[in-house]
Structures are given as C-alpha cells and as structure tokens.
Design a protein around this motif. Structure first.
Motif, mmCIF file in Angstrom:
data_model
loop_
_atom_site.group_PDB
_atom_site.id
_atom_site.type_symbol
_atom_site.label_atom_id
_atom_site.label_comp_id
_atom_site.label_asym_id
_atom_site.label_seq_id
_atom_site.Cartn_x
_atom_site.Cartn_y
_atom_site.Cartn_z
ATOM 1 N N GLU A 185 0.773 -1.355 -0.119
ATOM 2 C CA GLU A 185 0.061 -0.103 0.017
ATOM 3 C C GLU A 185 0.901 1.232 0.039
ATOM 4 O OE1 GLU A 185 -2.178 0.770 3.442
ATOM 5 O OE2 GLU A 185 -0.948 -0.610 4.728
ATOM 6 N N TYR A 186 2.228 1.179 0.381
ATOM 7 C CA TYR A 186 2.914 2.486 0.290
ATOM 8 C C TYR A 186 3.558 2.508 -0.845
ATOM 9 C CZ TYR A 186 2.440 2.195 5.243
ATOM 10 O OH TYR A 186 1.936 2.403 6.626
ATOM 11 N N LEU A 187 3.588 1.547 -1.966
ATOM 12 C CA LEU A 187 4.260 1.909 -3.229
ATOM 13 C C LEU A 187 3.415 2.190 -4.161
ATOM 14 C CD1 LEU A 187 6.283 -1.551 -2.857
ATOM 15 C CD2 LEU A 187 7.157 0.698 -2.296
ATOM 16 N N ASP A 188 3.711 2.979 -5.241
ATOM 17 C CA ASP A 188 3.126 3.612 -6.403
ATOM 18 C C ASP A 188 2.730 2.423 -7.390
ATOM 19 O OD1 ASP A 188 2.797 6.127 -5.693
ATOM 20 O OD2 ASP A 188 5.123 6.605 -5.971
ATOM 21 N N VAL A 189 3.676 1.559 -7.467
ATOM 22 C CA VAL A 189 3.541 0.547 -8.324
ATOM 23 C C VAL A 189 4.098 -0.829 -7.925
ATOM 24 C CG1 VAL A 189 4.104 -0.540 -10.778
ATOM 25 C CG2 VAL A 189 4.020 1.854 -10.444
ATOM 26 N N PRO A 190 3.259 -1.867 -7.322
ATOM 27 C CA PRO A 190 3.727 -2.817 -6.494
ATOM 28 C C PRO A 190 4.302 -3.716 -7.625
ATOM 29 C CG PRO A 190 1.290 -2.453 -5.981
ATOM 30 C CD PRO A 190 1.918 -1.549 -7.120
ATOM 31 N N ILE A 191 5.201 -4.919 -7.170
ATOM 32 C CA ILE A 191 6.032 -5.777 -7.933
ATOM 33 C C ILE A 191 5.543 -7.098 -7.784
ATOM 34 C CG2 ILE A 191 7.894 -3.917 -8.087
ATOM 35 C CD1 ILE A 191 9.274 -5.869 -6.030
ATOM 36 N N ASP A 192 6.026 -7.840 -8.505
ATOM 37 C CA ASP A 192 5.854 -9.262 -8.484
ATOM 38 C C ASP A 192 6.669 -9.675 -6.715
ATOM 39 O OD1 ASP A 192 6.051 -12.075 -7.967
ATOM 40 O OD2 ASP A 192 7.234 -12.486 -9.671
ATOM 41 N N LEU A 193 5.857 -10.081 -5.805
ATOM 42 C CA LEU A 193 6.312 -10.198 -4.499
ATOM 43 C C LEU A 193 7.139 -11.427 -4.064
ATOM 44 C CD1 LEU A 193 3.297 -8.806 -2.571
ATOM 45 C CD2 LEU A 193 5.205 -7.427 -3.370
ATOM 46 N N THR A 219 11.011 -17.668 -9.762
ATOM 47 C CA THR A 219 10.785 -18.808 -9.840
ATOM 48 C C THR A 219 9.590 -19.608 -9.322
ATOM 49 O OG1 THR A 219 12.147 -19.570 -8.300
ATOM 50 C CG2 THR A 219 13.380 -19.239 -10.105
ATOM 51 N N GLU A 220 8.842 -18.869 -8.717
ATOM 52 C CA GLU A 220 7.706 -19.190 -7.796
ATOM 53 C C GLU A 220 6.753 -19.941 -8.426
ATOM 54 O OE1 GLU A 220 6.103 -16.280 -5.261
ATOM 55 O OE2 GLU A 220 7.482 -17.158 -3.532
ATOM 56 N N ASP A 221 6.360 -19.526 -9.681
ATOM 57 C CA ASP A 221 5.287 -20.179 -10.709
ATOM 58 C C ASP A 221 5.845 -21.169 -11.448
ATOM 59 O OD1 ASP A 221 4.076 -16.868 -11.004
ATOM 60 O OD2 ASP A 221 3.232 -18.336 -9.690
ATOM 61 N N SER A 222 5.831 -22.310 -10.754
ATOM 62 C CA SER A 222 6.236 -23.642 -11.319
ATOM 63 C C SER A 222 5.090 -24.065 -12.468
ATOM 64 C CB SER A 222 6.370 -24.855 -10.446
ATOM 65 O OG SER A 222 5.286 -24.937 -9.785
ATOM 66 N N ASP A 223 3.833 -23.511 -12.560
ATOM 67 C CA ASP A 223 2.925 -24.049 -13.439
ATOM 68 C C ASP A 223 3.049 -23.302 -14.686
ATOM 69 O OD1 ASP A 223 0.268 -23.792 -10.737
ATOM 70 O OD2 ASP A 223 1.637 -25.561 -11.288
ATOM 71 N N GLY A 224 3.892 -21.987 -14.805
ATOM 72 C CA GLY A 224 4.142 -21.643 -15.921
ATOM 73 C C GLY A 224 3.033 -20.196 -16.094
ATOM 74 N N GLU A 254 1.102 -19.369 -18.505
ATOM 75 C CA GLU A 254 -0.310 -19.567 -18.820
ATOM 76 C C GLU A 254 -1.276 -19.759 -17.653
ATOM 77 O OE1 GLU A 254 -1.825 -19.095 -21.799
ATOM 78 O OE2 GLU A 254 0.037 -18.907 -23.016
ATOM 79 N N GLN A 255 -0.723 -20.761 -16.738
ATOM 80 C CA GLN A 255 -1.521 -20.982 -15.614
ATOM 81 C C GLN A 255 -1.460 -19.712 -14.556
ATOM 82 O OE1 GLN A 255 -2.751 -23.913 -15.722
ATOM 83 N NE2 GLN A 255 -3.510 -23.603 -13.696
ATOM 84 N N THR A 256 -0.457 -18.869 -14.569
ATOM 85 C CA THR A 256 -0.196 -17.643 -13.576
ATOM 86 C C THR A 256 -1.623 -16.626 -14.200
ATOM 87 O OG1 THR A 256 1.787 -17.919 -13.334
ATOM 88 C CG2 THR A 256 0.794 -15.677 -12.981
ATOM 89 N N ILE A 257 -1.533 -16.589 -15.738
ATOM 90 C CA ILE A 257 -2.710 -15.805 -16.182
ATOM 91 C C ILE A 257 -4.320 -16.270 -15.944
ATOM 92 C CG2 ILE A 257 -3.807 -15.052 -18.351
ATOM 93 C CD1 ILE A 257 -0.959 -14.523 -19.254
ATOM 94 N N LYS A 258 -4.219 -17.672 -15.918
ATOM 95 C CA LYS A 258 -5.612 -18.177 -15.587
ATOM 96 C C LYS A 258 -5.770 -17.815 -14.039
ATOM 97 C CE LYS A 258 -8.029 -22.630 -15.073
ATOM 98 N NZ LYS A 258 -8.692 -22.219 -13.712
ATOM 99 N N LYS A 276 1.292 -10.043 -10.260
ATOM 100 C CA LYS A 276 1.889 -10.863 -11.150
ATOM 101 C C LYS A 276 1.861 -10.045 -12.441
ATOM 102 C CE LYS A 276 3.587 -14.514 -9.157
ATOM 103 N NZ LYS A 276 4.910 -15.018 -8.832
ATOM 104 N N ILE A 277 0.615 -9.341 -12.907
ATOM 105 C CA ILE A 277 0.981 -8.695 -14.192
ATOM 106 C C ILE A 277 2.029 -7.715 -14.210
ATOM 107 C CG2 ILE A 277 -1.686 -8.469 -14.061
ATOM 108 C CD1 ILE A 277 -1.375 -5.301 -13.772
ATOM 109 N N PHE A 278 2.933 -7.277 -13.275
ATOM 110 C CA PHE A 278 3.972 -6.525 -13.452
ATOM 111 C C PHE A 278 5.310 -7.441 -13.834
ATOM 112 C CE2 PHE A 278 1.302 -4.067 -10.478
ATOM 113 C CZ PHE A 278 1.318 -2.897 -11.169
ATOM 114 N N ASP A 279 5.049 -8.521 -13.980
ATOM 115 C CA ASP A 279 6.106 -9.494 -14.596
ATOM 116 C C ASP A 279 6.154 -9.238 -16.072
ATOM 117 O OD1 ASP A 279 6.969 -12.143 -16.069
ATOM 118 O OD2 ASP A 279 7.737 -12.489 -13.983
ATOM 119 N N ARG A 280 6.986 -9.034 -16.805
ATOM 120 C CA ARG A 280 6.981 -8.554 -18.092
ATOM 121 C C ARG A 280 6.683 -9.469 -18.787
ATOM 122 N NH1 ARG A 280 10.203 -4.353 -19.973
ATOM 123 N NH2 ARG A 280 11.527 -4.441 -18.322
#
Length: 650
Positions: A347-355, A359-364, A366-370, A400-404
């Motif tokens: 809440e203190y940041l103007d643009v949050p990042i991938d926290l 390597t956290e998203d082992s599902d890939g 596409e799975q993250t977008i789902k 996660k949308i801030f992941d390129r």
C-alpha cells in the motif's frame, strides 16, 4: 563569499544542488521507460519548460534564491499542498504536491543527510548481522560523486532483497515467533528534530566539521521542515520521492539499534530485525519453544518494551495493525505469508511488484494468467462486500501482471477478449479493491478502456476514493486525456492542487514577495541576512497563526528594509525615521498612516513588552494583521515604482 551561518548555503553547496537537479531530471527521463515514474508530481516537473529547468540548475539561481534563504516568502514559486488519497476503504493518507524549486531544496537536504551519514550506515550499521533494513534505493556518495540510475532509485531490487531475507528467516522456522510492527502515519509523525539529535550523537566529529553539521545547520533543517510541513511534525510524502524514503529509513535505523540492544539484553540469540521503510518484522526463537502459550507471552513482553521505546525515545505510535504470528501453527504461518504478500508495504508503493521469487510459478505463465482471471471473477462476483473487506483478494496473484512476460501475454487478442468478457456488466467501483492493477487490466482492451473512461466521466468524484480512480486512469494515459483531467476539477478538495499543477511558468519574474518584481526583491533582500531572517520568522509565525509574533517580525523586516533604502546616515532609525523616509518617497498619506499605526500596534503588544505592567497589550488578530501586511505591500510597491522612476529620470 562565505555563506551566512543562518542559511541553507552554510551546509548545502552548489554541487549538491546540481545533484538534486540531476536526480529530478533522471526521474523525468525514466518516465518514458518505467511506469513507476509516471506520477502526478513527476509529470508536473516534466511539463515545466526545459529552459526554466536549466535555469533552476544554474549557480546564479542557487546563489540568488536558495543559499541565502530568500525562497521562504517567494510564495508563487515555492509552494506545497496536501491532498488525500485512500489508504484503504477506512483510511486516508496525506500526499504532498510540491513545486519544482521546493522539491529541489528537499532533495538537497536529503542528499546532505545521505552524505554525512555514509560512514555510519556503511561502516557501522550495515555490518550488524542481526539487522537487515531497506528503503527502496541504493544511492550513495563515493569520492564526492553520486550517480542516479533506474537500478538505484527504482525500488524493485531492494524490495526483492527484503522479501528474500524475510522468506529465508521465516519459511522453514517452525519454532519461531514473528512480531510485525506497524507504525501509525509514519511520515506525518516523524520528528525531524529527533532525527537530527540522533545524528548529532552519531556522526564522527571530523565529519561534522567537514560538512558544517552543527547547531546552525540543525536549526536550518528544522526550520525548513516546519515550513514545508506547515509547522507540524513529519516529512512530506511525495509520490516517487526516494529522499523522503531515505530520511524515513534513516530515523528508524536508530530504532533498529535500540531493538537490537533490547533483544541482546534479553539474551535472545536467534533473531533478526528485517525492515523495509517502516514495515518491521522481528522473527525470533523463543526461549521456551515447547509451550506455545509461554512463547506468545515472551513475544507480548518484547512487543510491550518495543512500544515503549518507540513512544518515549522516538515519539512514534505502534498501531493496531501490529501482529504476532506463531510459526509453529500452520494456520498462523499461512496467515503470516498471506498478510506479507497482500498487505505489507504494497500500500505504500506507487507500483507494486511481483512479491515472490521469479521461480515461484512452477505452473508456467499461462497458469498464472488463469489465476489472474480467476481472481478477477472473484472480484466481479464479490460485489460490495469486497469494498469492505479486501482480505479475500489475492493481491499477490494480481500483482503478477508486473512481470514482463505476463504483461506481454496479456496483450494477446485472446486475453483481451477474456478481459472484455469479465468487465462486461462489471461494477467499476470495485476497481478500488486494487486501483492500479485493475486500471491497467481494464485498459488492456480498447473496448473496456473506452467504457471505463466514460464511466469515470459520468461519476461523482467528490471523494478521495473516486479521485484515485481518475488519477490512476490518467497515469495509464500518461496524463494525456483532457476530459479526464478536467473531471478532477469537480473535486473541491483538489482544485488548489490542479491550479498549481497547471502553472508551469513558475512565476519566475514575480515569485511572490509582496508582489514585487524579482529585480526589486533582490535589491531589498540580497546580502541582507538580517532582513531575510525576519522574513523567514514572519512566514513561520503566519503559518502557525501567531499574528502577534508575526507582526513583530513584519515591523522589524519593514523597518530594516526602509533603513537599507534610506540614503541618509541615521544612527537611531526608529518609527519616526521610517515615517520621514516614506514621506520623502511621496508615499500617499493613507498608507503612511497605516504604517504609523502598525508601529504603534507593535508597541501595544504583550509579545513586545511582556514584562511591562503599564502596557495593556492585546493579541493581534488575523484581520488586523492582514490590514497591516497589505499596507506594507502597498508601501513597497510604491517604493519600487518611485525609485524606478527616479532612475529613469536621472
């Protein structure tokens, strides 16, 4: 010429002023490649003409306006306005919209503090193994030089380090307790005088001498922050200000040290103090690990001691968001990680990042977008209840949308169609659940973008929540949407900020000192430190609403100006001398009478004669003071005209 000790030029030199300018220019440059820097204040800086910005960076400008403190009453050019943005549905956070020049001064003081604390931070504080603290930047003076880049003024790298260290010291610690400290309205409550006192006790004597860190400097810094904060505690919270972040971080370094000493005095061996700005975590191994109730009791006792240290030694309040987590409980451990991902410093940041780690998203991807779309469905179906309770929203997934890679995938047509489907019959008020993230998503599709902007243009924006939605939509268009910008004028609490935002010529030739030209202002004030000091004190007391004291300084200021302009050598230049001088300059009688009455009112004032029982003084009211100040303004305007005409005729 050696700078007056009672001025900023005593401890800030031109090189530091140039560094301040370079930092500001770097943020403007980075707007093109990093949306983090596309903010209301930085966009205002960008809109100022390059020629004027270059003028501000010049040595002539620094010497004539800044180093001598003339800026204090150049009100058209140096201004700051508070505006509110929602902290959540229940809270409000004060932000500051700040003028170009005033922000440069704030930056310069921040850089000065950065420079004089380098030895303490890097050769002492950062060598303490039990403390890991961050502020979102890594700027540093080395060999008297400092460089600014996206890497050292954009918080992502430093925040990731903080997350990694916090994860390392909690993830597998099943026998640990975590105390999470939350400080109430930290920026607004930071006592600058306390910070400077701690620095006085900490900085090496040789460094103090080298950088002029003494009582004069301390007083000047205190005065500046009283001025910029309207005589209240704290430092300004300005969007995208790395040096406000550094100052906030610096003060809490001393709290870190106190807490570290506390833990050592209580004989704890396994603990860590992990902090990002004012978000503080203390994971530790209790002395009694077999009895959960006893472990929690230990944590409560530690917390009680820390609350007292924060209050008595730092004038800070620990608020009710402070929590204790027992990591031996799977439920509490899950709650801890959920809280740190969803609330924490996001809440203190103007643009949050991938926290998390990359390597956290082992599902890939596409799975993250789902998962992101599942979360959007939850928001759509959650309705108004989500506005009241955001805890059911997985902010971690949304961010996660801030992941390129994720962001690029969301630009594909198939996902734009999915976005259009989700935002059909969507209650757009729900974007307040996560304003920045959801605004970015709704604007991925041209169709939903147009629909959402039309919704905002029809919306009542009389609240800070609604204003934030409009500002976030403007940010996504890089503030190039006239209708949306004009919509902000419907918010009566924001009009003053908008009028200043649109004044990008900076009133350079009429900066505001009694509406005089800058040339005449220089003539009156330049090389007259005593007049400038009276002006400075007058301004501070006007802000405080203490008009009796302000009148004293106004009279002293005006009397000193008249003395400096008077060509006759009068040893005792008193009220009668001022009157004679004004008459000789053909000032009309109506103004002379008001000036005469002003001197008499000063003398019939307990501030001037507090020990004289024969004086029946009364407090000066605001209305009275305004009359006398306007008389001074008219008088100085006439003097400028009179003396200009004299020069022309000769």
């Amino acid at each position: 010429m050696k700078a007056n000790k009672a001025s900023l030029g005593y401890f800030i030199d031109y090189n530091m002023w140039k560094d301040s300018n370079n930092l500001q220019e770097k943020k403007i440059e980075l707007m093109e490649e990093n949306s983090h820097f596309v903010t209301f204040n930085v966009n205002y800086f960008r809109n100022i003409k390059n020629s004027l910005r270059r003028l501000y960076s010049s040595k002539c400008y620094f010497n004539s306006r800044i180093s001598n403190n003339i800026f204090y009453d150049l009100r058209n050019e140096y201004f700051i306005r508070k505006y509110a943005l929602p902290k959540n549905i229940y809270g409000i956070r004060d932000y500051s919209f700040i003028s170009y020049g005033l922000n440069l001064i704030h930056n310069s003081i921040g850089l000065y503090l950065l420079k004089i604390t380098d030895d303490f931070i890097y050769n002492y504080f950062k060598k303490i193994e039990t403390i890991e603290s961050f502020y979102g930047g890594s700027i540093r003076y080395q060999n008297n030089k400092i460089n600014f880049s996206q890497d050292n003024i954009y918080y992502r790298n430093e925040y990731k380090k903080f997350r990694q260290i916090l994860t390392t010291h909690t993830k597998d610690k099943t026998d640990y307790i975590v105390i999470r400290l939350d400080i109430q309205n930290y920026f607004d409550n930071l006592p600058v005088e306390n910070l400077l006192e701690y620095l006085q006790e900490t900085i090496k004597p040789n460094d103090k001498v080298e950088h002029n860190y003494d009582e004069n400097t301390i007083k000047e810094i205190e005065t500046f922050y009283k001025f910029i904060m309207n005589n209240k505690k704290g430092i300004p919270q300005i969007d995208n200000c790395i040096l406000s972040a550094f100052m906030g971080y610096l003060y809490l370094c001393f709290l870190d040290l106190k807490v570290d000493s506390l833990m050592k005095s209580l004989n704890y061996k396994e603990y860590k103090i992990i902090r990002y700005m004012d978000d503080i975590y203390i994971p530790f191994k209790p002395k009694e690990t077999s009895d959960n109730s006893q472990s929690i009791k230990e944590a409560v006792e530690i917390l009680g001691k820390i609350k007292d240290i924060a209050f008595y030694d730092f004038q800070l309040h620990i608020n009710n968001k402070t929590k204790i987590y027992n990591l031996s409980s799977p439920k509490e451990k899950e709650e801890f990680f959920k809280d740190t991902k969803n609330e924490s410093v996001i809440e203190y940041l103007d643009v949050p990042i991938d926290l998390g780690d990359e390597t956290e998203d082992s599902d890939g991807h596409e799975q993250t977008i789902k998962k992101i779309f599942d979360e959007l469905e939850n928001i759509k179906n959650g309705g108004v209840n989500l506005e009241i309770n955001h805890s059911d929203i997985n902010q971690y997934i949304l961010h996660k949308i801030f992941d390129r890679s994720i962001s690029n995938l969301l630009n594909k047509n198939e996902y734009k169609l999915k976005i259009e489907e989700i935002f059909t019959n969507f209650n757009y008020d729900l974007l307040s659940v996560s304003p920045l993230v959801l605004t970015i998503l709704v604007m991925k599709s041209d169709k939903t973008k147009e629909e959402y902007i039309n919704y905002l243009l029809q919306k009542d924006i009389s609240t800070s929540n609604a204003r934030l939605l409009v500002i976030e939509a403007l940010r996504q268009s890089k503030f190039n949407h006239t209708e949306l910008f004009l919509k902000l004028y419907e918010d009566k609490h924001f009009k003053d900020v908008l009028l200043l935002y649109e004044t990008t010529n900076l009133n350079y030739n009429n900066p505001g000192y009694f509406e005089l030209s800058m040339q005449y202002t220089y003539k009156l004030l330049n090389n007259n430190p005593l007049i400038i000091k009276q002006m400075e004190l007058r301004v501070l007391n006007e802000m405080r609403g203490d008009y009796s004291v302000a009148l004293n300084h106004l009279v002293n200021e005006f009397q000193s100006i008249c003395y400096s302009l008077n060509e006759k050598d009068i040893r005792n230049f008193n009220a009668n001398s001022v009157e004679d001088f004004l008459k000789s300059a053909s000032i009309e009688h109506s103004i002379c009478i008001k000036i005469r009455n002003m001197f008499d009112r000063r003398n019939n004032n307990l501030v001037s004669h507090s020990g004289d029982e024969n004086v029946q003084g009364t407090a000066v009211t605001r209305a009275e003071y305004t009359i006398y100040k306007e008389a001074v303004s008219m008088c100085l305007t006439r003097l400028e005209k009179f003396q200009t005409n004299q020069i022309l005729t000769t």
